[in-house]
Design an enzyme around this catalytic site. Structure first.
Site, mmCIF file in Angstrom:
data_model
loop_
_atom_site.group_PDB
_atom_site.id
_atom_site.type_symbol
_atom_site.label_atom_id
_atom_site.label_comp_id
_atom_site.label_asym_id
_atom_site.label_seq_id
_atom_site.Cartn_x
_atom_site.Cartn_y
_atom_site.Cartn_z
ATOM 1 N N ASN A 118 0.976 -1.185 0.134
ATOM 2 C CA ASN A 118 -0.084 -0.144 -0.042
ATOM 3 C C ASN A 118 1.107 1.332 0.077
ATOM 4 O O ASN A 118 1.561 1.769 0.938
ATOM 5 C CB ASN A 118 -0.843 0.118 1.323
ATOM 6 N N ARG A 144 -2.577 -2.082 -3.456
ATOM 7 C CA ARG A 144 -3.610 -1.513 -3.384
ATOM 8 C C ARG A 144 -3.752 -0.335 -4.186
ATOM 9 O O ARG A 144 -2.631 0.701 -4.216
ATOM 10 C CB ARG A 144 -3.720 -0.994 -1.759
ATOM 11 N N HIS A 187 -12.987 2.457 -0.212
ATOM 12 C CA HIS A 187 -13.253 1.572 0.659
ATOM 13 C C HIS A 187 -13.884 0.009 0.254
ATOM 14 O O HIS A 187 -14.266 -0.750 0.946
ATOM 15 C CB HIS A 187 -13.713 1.929 1.955
ATOM 16 N N GLU A 200 -8.262 -5.521 4.704
ATOM 17 C CA GLU A 200 -7.950 -5.150 3.264
ATOM 18 C C GLU A 200 -6.803 -6.030 2.766
ATOM 19 O O GLU A 200 -7.063 -6.667 1.483
ATOM 20 C CB GLU A 200 -7.971 -3.845 3.204
#
Ligand code: ADP
Length: 401
Positions: free
Chosen positions: A7, A90, A179, A383
């Protein structure tokens, strides 16, 4: 298979190394303050935390720090870096194009670049992270997992704004939602906890962290979500205002505020921070409210009220509600706020059980009473695990064993 989940933000790269399909985490951590004279590494493995000042003038260097740490003889968890067969990234914005996670190729890179126009703070650093990983691990499968992908199932009636249609056609101004990986993950867990097929379940997922969003998940698909073209729309958040009358901006522009100031006001100076005047952090506000700080209490009350309102709206939108899920830093950790949000909702069929709601364990649990027609759950979001699972699936398709 070892899968690295990345990320990448503007000055940090967060990572988790998974062993799949077991889903066990071998190591996690981050390099922060990339670009500053001294960057910082936090590396956690085997219940041990290692921190160090490191040299990371750019993301390429930050990625090298991560990989050399993962393969380090003392604190590493792999013996050779090429044991990492796939990397899942991500990515915040996938526009209307990406309806799920994909293997990254030149076309995907170009698209992520193009959607940077819609997510200028996020897509560029995501892209830099991808390029750094491609450079450092040229043989690994690289996958992109988009925050927007889960919401591409939202119908036009819910994603279009009441603006001239040409604005959508020309600029692609519409609701995208964010999200998505979190909403998809907790909705999936919710169906599993209900022992039901996800296509049979209607659930409202409340992701309440610094950023907050609500999603109506009907039969496993997102059919509406509270964030819009950008993450500014929806419920009141830490520093974002959420839904406002757009005419407020014209009114303030007439009073002399320019676009930059209005943008900063709505994104950085509003929400819990703006209303309370003291903090965007919910824990601080709860503490100060308990001490009698009136505006801290007002901020909390507005926060809860807006969420309750969305639960009502999404119940009506879906026609039937089976479950509500709370997740994110606030949703997972605060029983008082969950109680306040769900108070007096017997009409909708929601009744919280105080003992279940305030229990510390298990983290993932039912908190509604036996009499509650709608089941309410706390489900910690994950996640990274969802990105690892998608990446594992894609990597297996690329290299079937
Ligand atoms: P992010 O959106 O940055 O990932 P998190 O999901 O970690 O953020 O959520 C951060 C928010 O969660 C902060 O407002 C923090 O105060 C709040 N929070 C964390 N623990 C608690 C708690 N026990 N009670 C209330 N709020 C909490």
């Amino acid at each position: 298979m070892k899968i690295l989940v990345i990320n990448a933000g503007s000055s940090s790269i967060k990572y988790q190394l998974f062993e799949m399909p077991r889903r066990s985490i071998l190591a996690r951590g981050m390099v922060e303050r990339i670009g500053e004279p001294q960057a910082n590494l936090v590396h956690k493995y085997n219940n041990t935390e290692h921190t160090a000042g490191v040299d990371a003038p750019d993301h390429d260097a930050g990625m090298q720090v991560i990989l050399s740490t993962l393969a380090d003889a003392k604190i590493g968890v792999v013996s050779r870096i090429d044991e990492i067969q796939a990397v899942g990234h991500r990515v915040v914005h996938g526009g209307e194009e990406f309806t799920g996670s994909v293997v990254i190729n030149e076309h995907v890179l170009e698209s992520i670049q193009r959607y940077a126009d819609l997510a200028p703070l996020h897509n560029p650093p995501n892209l830099i992270g991808i390029r750094a990983a491609m450079h450092a691990l040229p043989d690994a499968v690289q996958a992109a997992c988009f925050d927007t992908a889960f919401h591409t199932s939202i119908p036009k009636t819910a994603y279009l704004y009441g603006l001239p249609y040409e604005i959508y056609e020309t600029y692609r101004v519409r609701r995208y939602g964010f999200h998505g990986t979190s909403h998809r993950y907790v909705a999936g867990r919710c169906a599993a906890l209900l022992d039901a097929d996800k296509t049979q379940v209607n659930v409202i997922t409340c992701h309440l962290g610094n950023g907050c969003s609500m999603t109506a998940v009907k039969g496993g698909k997102s059919v509406d979500t509270s964030m819009g073209l950008t993450p500014l729309e929806g419920v009141v958040m830490g520093t974002r205002c959420g839904d406002i009358d757009p005419a407020i901006l014209f009114y303030l522009a007439d009073k002399g505020y320019n676009v930059k100031q209005l943008n900063a006001m709505c994104n950085k100076q509003s929400g819990l921070l703006g209303i309370s005047g003291i903090s965007n952090d919910m824990r601080n506000l709860l503490k100060r409210a308990a001490e009698g700080h009136r505006r801290a209490q007002l901020a909390i009350d507005i926060f809860c009220y807006r969420i309750t309102k969305y639960i009502g709206a999404y119940t009506a939108a879906m026609g039937r509600l089976d479950a509500v899920v709370f997740t994110g830093g606030i949703g997972e950790n605060n029983a008082l706020l969950r109680q306040q949000i769900c108070a007096d909702q017997t009409q909708i069929g929601i009744a919280i059980d105080p003992t279940r709601n305030t229990a510390a364990e298990p983290k993932e649990r039912l908190i509604s009473s036996a009499a509650s027609r709608v089941r309410v759950f706390v489900i910690p979001t994950d996640e990274e695990a969802a990105i690892a699972a998608d990446t594992f699936e894609l990597a297996q398709q690329v290299n079937p064993s």
